[in-house]
Design a protein around this motif. Structure first.
Motif, PDB file in Angstrom:
ATOM      1  N   GLY A   1    -102.044  23.088 -26.554  1.00 54.77           N
ATOM      2  CA  GLY A   1    -103.130  23.918 -25.400  1.00 54.77           C
ATOM      3  C   GLY A   1    -102.106  24.746 -24.562  1.00 54.77           C
ATOM      4  O   GLY A   1    -100.937  24.206 -24.423  1.00 54.77           O
ATOM      5  N   TYR A   2    -102.768  25.477 -23.941  1.00 57.61           N
ATOM      6  CA  TYR A   2    -102.034  26.232 -22.929  1.00 57.61           C
ATOM      7  C   TYR A   2    -102.546  26.054 -21.494  1.00 57.61           C
ATOM      8  O   TYR A   2    -103.636  25.334 -21.422  1.00 57.61           O
ATOM      9  N   SER A   3    -101.946  26.440 -20.396  1.00 56.00           N
ATOM     10  CA  SER A   3    -102.350  26.226 -19.184  1.00 56.00           C
ATOM     11  C   SER A   3    -103.547  27.071 -19.000  1.00 56.00           C
ATOM     12  O   SER A   3    -104.209  28.125 -19.726  1.00 56.00           O
ATOM     13  N   ARG A   4    -104.267  26.882 -17.771  1.00 56.41           N
ATOM     14  CA  ARG A   4    -105.325  27.560 -17.308  1.00 56.41           C
ATOM     15  C   ARG A   4    -105.108  29.083 -17.384  1.00 56.41           C
ATOM     16  O   ARG A   4    -105.711  30.049 -17.881  1.00 56.41           O
ATOM     17  N   LEU A   5    -104.110  29.441 -16.443  1.00 58.66           N
ATOM     18  CA  LEU A   5    -103.793  30.798 -16.608  1.00 58.66           C
ATOM     19  C   LEU A   5    -103.251  31.487 -17.985  1.00 58.66           C
ATOM     20  O   LEU A   5    -103.784  32.616 -18.121  1.00 58.66           O
ATOM     21  N   GLN A   6    -102.912  30.920 -18.696  1.00 61.52           N
ATOM     22  CA  GLN A   6    -102.249  31.394 -20.027  1.00 61.52           C
ATOM     23  C   GLN A   6    -103.513  31.561 -20.805  1.00 61.52           C
ATOM     24  O   GLN A   6    -103.872  32.583 -21.741  1.00 61.52           O
ATOM     25  N   LYS A   7    -104.804  30.615 -20.771  1.00 63.12           N
ATOM     26  CA  LYS A   7    -106.028  30.799 -21.222  1.00 63.12           C
ATOM     27  C   LYS A   7    -106.665  32.222 -20.925  1.00 63.12           C
ATOM     28  O   LYS A   7    -107.412  32.830 -21.606  1.00 63.12           O
ATOM     29  N   LEU A   8    -106.399  32.420 -19.652  1.00 61.92           N
ATOM     30  CA  LEU A   8    -107.148  33.423 -18.952  1.00 61.92           C
ATOM     31  C   LEU A   8    -106.215  34.629 -19.251  1.00 61.92           C
ATOM     32  O   LEU A   8    -107.095  35.811 -19.171  1.00 61.92           O
ATOM     33  N   GLY A   9    -105.360  34.579 -19.823  1.00 58.08           N
ATOM     34  CA  GLY A   9    -104.406  35.854 -19.946  1.00 58.08           C
ATOM     35  C   GLY A   9    -103.643  36.315 -19.155  1.00 58.08           C
ATOM     36  O   GLY A   9    -103.653  37.550 -19.262  1.00 58.08           O
ATOM     37  N   ILE A  10    -103.274  35.750 -18.303  1.00 56.92           N
ATOM     38  CA  ILE A  10    -102.630  36.082 -16.987  1.00 56.92           C
ATOM     39  C   ILE A  10    -101.189  35.272 -17.104  1.00 56.92           C
ATOM     40  O   ILE A  10    -101.004  34.070 -17.293  1.00 56.92           O
ATOM     41  N   LYS A  11    -100.160  36.048 -16.748  1.00 56.19           N
ATOM     42  CA  LYS A  11     -98.881  35.807 -16.660  1.00 56.19           C
ATOM     43  C   LYS A  11     -98.463  35.066 -15.421  1.00 56.19           C
ATOM     44  O   LYS A  11     -98.841  35.569 -14.458  1.00 56.19           O
ATOM     45  N   GLU A  12     -98.066  34.043 -15.386  1.00 55.83           N
ATOM     46  CA  GLU A  12     -97.554  33.304 -14.102  1.00 55.83           C
ATOM     47  C   GLU A  12     -96.660  34.153 -13.441  1.00 55.83           C
ATOM     48  O   GLU A  12     -95.909  34.880 -14.079  1.00 55.83           O
ATOM     49  N   PHE A  13     -96.497  33.982 -12.045  1.00 55.58           N
ATOM     50  CA  PHE A  13     -95.646  34.740 -11.278  1.00 55.58           C
ATOM     51  C   PHE A  13     -94.098  34.597 -11.858  1.00 55.58           C
ATOM     52  O   PHE A  13     -93.435  35.632 -11.747  1.00 55.58           O
ATOM     53  N   GLU A  14     -93.760  33.460 -12.048  1.00 50.92           N
ATOM     54  CA  GLU A  14     -92.318  33.078 -12.299  1.00 50.92           C
ATOM     55  C   GLU A  14     -91.780  33.640 -13.852  1.00 50.92           C
ATOM     56  O   GLU A  14     -90.794  33.673 -14.065  1.00 50.92           O
ATOM     57  N   ASN A  15     -93.085  33.771 -14.565  1.00 46.73           N
ATOM     58  CA  ASN A  15     -92.592  34.238 -15.872  1.00 46.73           C
ATOM     59  C   ASN A  15     -92.741  35.880 -16.201  1.00 46.73           C
ATOM     60  O   ASN A  15     -92.986  36.423 -17.318  1.00 46.73           O
ATOM     61  N   ARG A  16     -93.276  36.622 -15.151  1.00 47.91           N
ATOM     62  CA  ARG A  16     -93.353  37.989 -15.182  1.00 47.91           C
ATOM     63  C   ARG A  16     -92.097  38.781 -15.401  1.00 47.91           C
ATOM     64  O   ARG A  16     -91.118  38.275 -14.672  1.00 47.91           O
ATOM     65  N   GLU A  17     -92.127  39.574 -16.197  1.00 42.64           N
ATOM     66  CA  GLU A  17     -91.166  40.526 -16.613  1.00 42.64           C
ATOM     67  C   GLU A  17     -91.060  42.038 -16.756  1.00 42.64           C
ATOM     68  O   GLU A  17     -92.465  42.191 -16.983  1.00 42.64           O
ATOM     69  N   PRO A  18     -90.378  42.764 -16.458  1.00 43.11           N
ATOM     70  CA  PRO A  18     -90.572  44.155 -16.743  1.00 43.11           C
ATOM     71  C   PRO A  18     -91.181  44.608 -18.058  1.00 43.11           C
ATOM     72  O   PRO A  18     -90.855  44.009 -19.069  1.00 43.11           O
ATOM     73  N   ALA A  19     -92.290  45.731 -18.059  1.00 44.87           N
ATOM     74  CA  ALA A  19     -92.703  46.048 -19.355  1.00 44.87           C
ATOM     75  C   ALA A  19     -91.922  46.961 -20.174  1.00 44.87           C
ATOM     76  O   ALA A  19     -91.811  47.066 -21.488  1.00 44.87           O
ATOM     77  N   GLY A  20     -90.704  47.292 -19.693  1.00 49.77           N
ATOM     78  CA  GLY A  20     -89.613  47.973 -20.402  1.00 49.77           C
ATOM     79  C   GLY A  20     -88.357  48.436 -19.531  1.00 49.77           C
ATOM     80  O   GLY A  20     -88.461  48.380 -18.080  1.00 49.77           O
ATOM     81  N   ASN A  21     -87.358  48.762 -19.949  1.00 52.30           N
ATOM     82  CA  ASN A  21     -86.210  49.310 -19.365  1.00 52.30           C
ATOM     83  C   ASN A  21     -86.151  50.620 -19.206  1.00 52.30           C
ATOM     84  O   ASN A  21     -86.436  51.483 -20.358  1.00 52.30           O
ATOM     85  N   ILE A  22     -85.921  51.140 -18.108  1.00 49.95           N
ATOM     86  CA  ILE A  22     -85.838  52.556 -17.628  1.00 49.95           C
ATOM     87  C   ILE A  22     -84.331  53.011 -18.083  1.00 49.95           C
ATOM     88  O   ILE A  22     -83.627  52.843 -17.671  1.00 49.95           O
ATOM     89  N   THR A  23     -84.387  53.466 -19.432  1.00 47.15           N
ATOM     90  CA  THR A  23     -83.091  53.982 -19.876  1.00 47.15           C
ATOM     91  C   THR A  23     -82.680  55.391 -19.472  1.00 47.15           C
ATOM     92  O   THR A  23     -81.501  55.940 -20.097  1.00 47.15           O
ATOM     93  N   LEU A  24     -83.701  56.268 -19.109  1.00 47.95           N
ATOM     94  CA  LEU A  24     -83.335  57.815 -19.065  1.00 47.95           C
ATOM     95  C   LEU A  24     -83.733  58.142 -17.480  1.00 47.95           C
ATOM     96  O   LEU A  24     -84.439  57.450 -16.975  1.00 47.95           O
ATOM     97  N   ARG A  25     -82.801  58.989 -16.846  1.00 45.46           N
ATOM     98  CA  ARG A  25     -83.233  59.513 -15.429  1.00 45.46           C
ATOM     99  C   ARG A  25     -84.249  60.203 -15.588  1.00 45.46           C
ATOM    100  O   ARG A  25     -84.689  61.373 -16.278  1.00 45.46           O
ATOM    101  N   GLN A  26     -85.249  60.235 -14.137  1.00 45.30           N
ATOM    102  CA  GLN A  26     -86.536  60.886 -14.350  1.00 45.30           C
ATOM    103  C   GLN A  26     -86.266  62.386 -14.121  1.00 45.30           C
ATOM    104  O   GLN A  26     -87.121  63.109 -14.760  1.00 45.30           O
TER     105      GLN A  26
END
Length: 480
Positions: free
Chosen positions: A217-242
């Motif tokens: 089983g998963y935690s309540r937040l995991q079942k809701l589909g929400i990432k815990e604050f401590e486990n959140r990470e960037p969606a991707g790395n910015i590899t090029l200058r804007q």
């Protein structure tokens, strides 16, 4: 179709994605089944569209009323019906972009047992499907033999591959196969999660696992589909200058280049066939091959070039994953919302036969072959292949995460190695794309015999090559 209508249709699709997520957060059973919001949103749109709500209101309000199509206009449905065939190209072009390909020796040693196991399941789905078609569907229901390929297309390939084959089904004179495949893909996802969790509970109770997971089983937040604050990470790395180019734009453009390479390959193959074996024999196959597996080849070729010339490593795999996931969500909502319920009803018995055949074969293979082919951590590794064979790769990853949340076993790593060889062929690869045209052009019997040979190859390799080591290693033995 104006650009304004297309844009508005996409906005409405986004709204249904949010509606699906809100429903999931409110309905506990949907959380327990780990159903993606895209599937829930797609079904909601189907119910509120012309086939359900519209059909129910038409006798009351008349065919010319706005409500005769539910809350979705005909224009929206038309736009949505074209999206799955487009989005699948993005998904497959992204499969290998940003990945460094390991050596063949490493792939074989680490992922070989699961490759043999998955190979047996995948080709076996063709065997089971074609036997059902030849023995029942063709003589009793007068369906074409190509329906025997729908189990592998829908279960291994999922909604994406099923949608990508739509043009092929239409060109071969059986457009109803698209709706059957989408329906089977939905059954595959649901049954994969349900039976997968049943197997996991059984494994935990009978000590078949080697992880510290004391309960399933998963935690309540995991079942809701929400990432815990401590486990959140960037969606991707910015590899090029804007000021040069937005990183996301660059990655999206690379996916587009991969698709263009695939399109060039497709047109080249069609052209070669037209002036060579096609002209000599009168048999044409290449024109029926959809673009998406060749877009995957385009991605592989592009990545090979990038590996040699990109010393700055500007392609970030996590950003490619975001593009891929976004495309899959759009695909699933639009495919489910536009599936033909009339076709499913008309072919309901064949639909049930194919679904039952696929489910029983997958469960049989897992219970009989997984522990005999995979030498170490057989359950944690095998459950991923079982999930993929029922309802695409995401289901396999989900089941592995449930049984091994702390990544204590090599399951995720070996699954990834297996995919590098497996995906170019089955589960939406070249074999999947070619299966229907080959059955149509050469007949079902030759393809059935070839599929049997491939199943035997997978069994022999798994049982007598990799399986030998399972007799000399304990379930917690060393890992390659």
């Amino acid at each position: 179709m104006s650009a304004q209508v297309i844009g508005f249709s996409l906005l409405v699709l986004g709204a249904f994605l949010i509606i699906g997520n809100l429903i999931r957060m409110k309905v506990t059973i949907l959380q327990s089944l780990f159903l993606p919001s895209s599937i829930i949103g797609g079904f909601t749109a189907l119910l509120l569209g012309p086939q359900v709500l519209g059909a129910g209101l038409t006798p009351l309000v008349g065919e010319n009323s706005f409500w005769s199509t539910g809350i979705l206009t005909k224009e929206i449905v038309t736009v949505w019906s074209s999206l799955p065939g487009l989005m699948i190209n993005v998904i497959f072009a992204s499969l290998f972009l940003g990945k460094t390909t390991p050596t063949l020796k490493k792939i074989w040693n680490n992922g070989g047992p699961q490759l043999a196991f998955g190979w047996t399941i995948g080709w076996g789905q063709y065997v089971v499907g074609l036997l059902i078609a030849l023995l029942i569907l063709v003589p009793v229901f007068d369906l074409p033999a190509m329906t025997g390929a729908l189990i592998e297309i829908a279960f291994e390939g999922g909604h994406g591959t099923s949608a990508g084959m739509k043009s092929t089904f239409e060109e071969l004179g059986f457009p109803e196969a698209y709706d059957l495949a989408i329906g089977l893909a939905t059954v595959g996802v649901l049954s994969g999660v349900i039976f997968g969790i049943i197997l996991i509970n059984w494994a935990v109770r009978t000590n078949k696992t080697n992880t510290s997971q004391g309960k399933v089983g998963y935690s309540r937040l995991q079942k809701l589909g929400i990432k815990e604050f401590e486990n959140r990470e960037p969606a991707g790395n910015i590899t090029l200058r804007q000021e040069a180019i937005e990183t996301f734009s660059f990655h999206f453009a690379m996916v587009g280049i991969a698709i263009l390479i695939g399109y060039g390959i497709q047109q080249g193959l069609i052209g070669i066939e037209n002036i060579t074996w096609g002209a000599w024999s009168g048999t044409y196959i290449m024109k029926y091959i959809p673009l998406f597996p060749l877009a995957m080849v385009g991605g592989i070729l592009l990545q090979m070039v990038v590996d040699k010339v990109d010393r700055f490593q500007v392609i970030d795999r996590s950003l490619i994953n975001r593009i891929q996931g976004f495309s899959l969500d759009i695909l699933i909502v639009s495919a489910l919302a536009t599936i033909s319920l009339a076709v499913i009803g008309e072919y309901f018995v064949p639909f049930l036969l194919l679904a039952a055949g696929g489910i029983l074969w997958n469960i049989f293979c897992f219970m009989i072959f997984a522990k005999r082919m995979i030498p170490t951590y057989w359950f944690e590794r095998g459950i991923g292949d079982f999930g993929q064979s029922m309802g695409i790769t995401a289901t396999g990853l989900l089941l592995m995460r449930i049984i091994d949340p702390e990544n204590e076993t090599p399951a995720f790593e070996t699954f990834g190695y297996k995919q590098l060889v497996y995906e170019p062929f089955l589960g939406g690869g070249l074999v999947t794309a070619l299966s229907v045209p080959l059955i149509h052009s050469l007949g079902a019997i030759p393809f059935l015999l070839f599929s049997v040979a491939m199943v035997i190859l997978g069994m022999v390799t798994g049982l007598f090559y990799f399986g030998k080591s399972s007799k000399t290693q304990s379930s917690q033995g060393s890992y390659f």
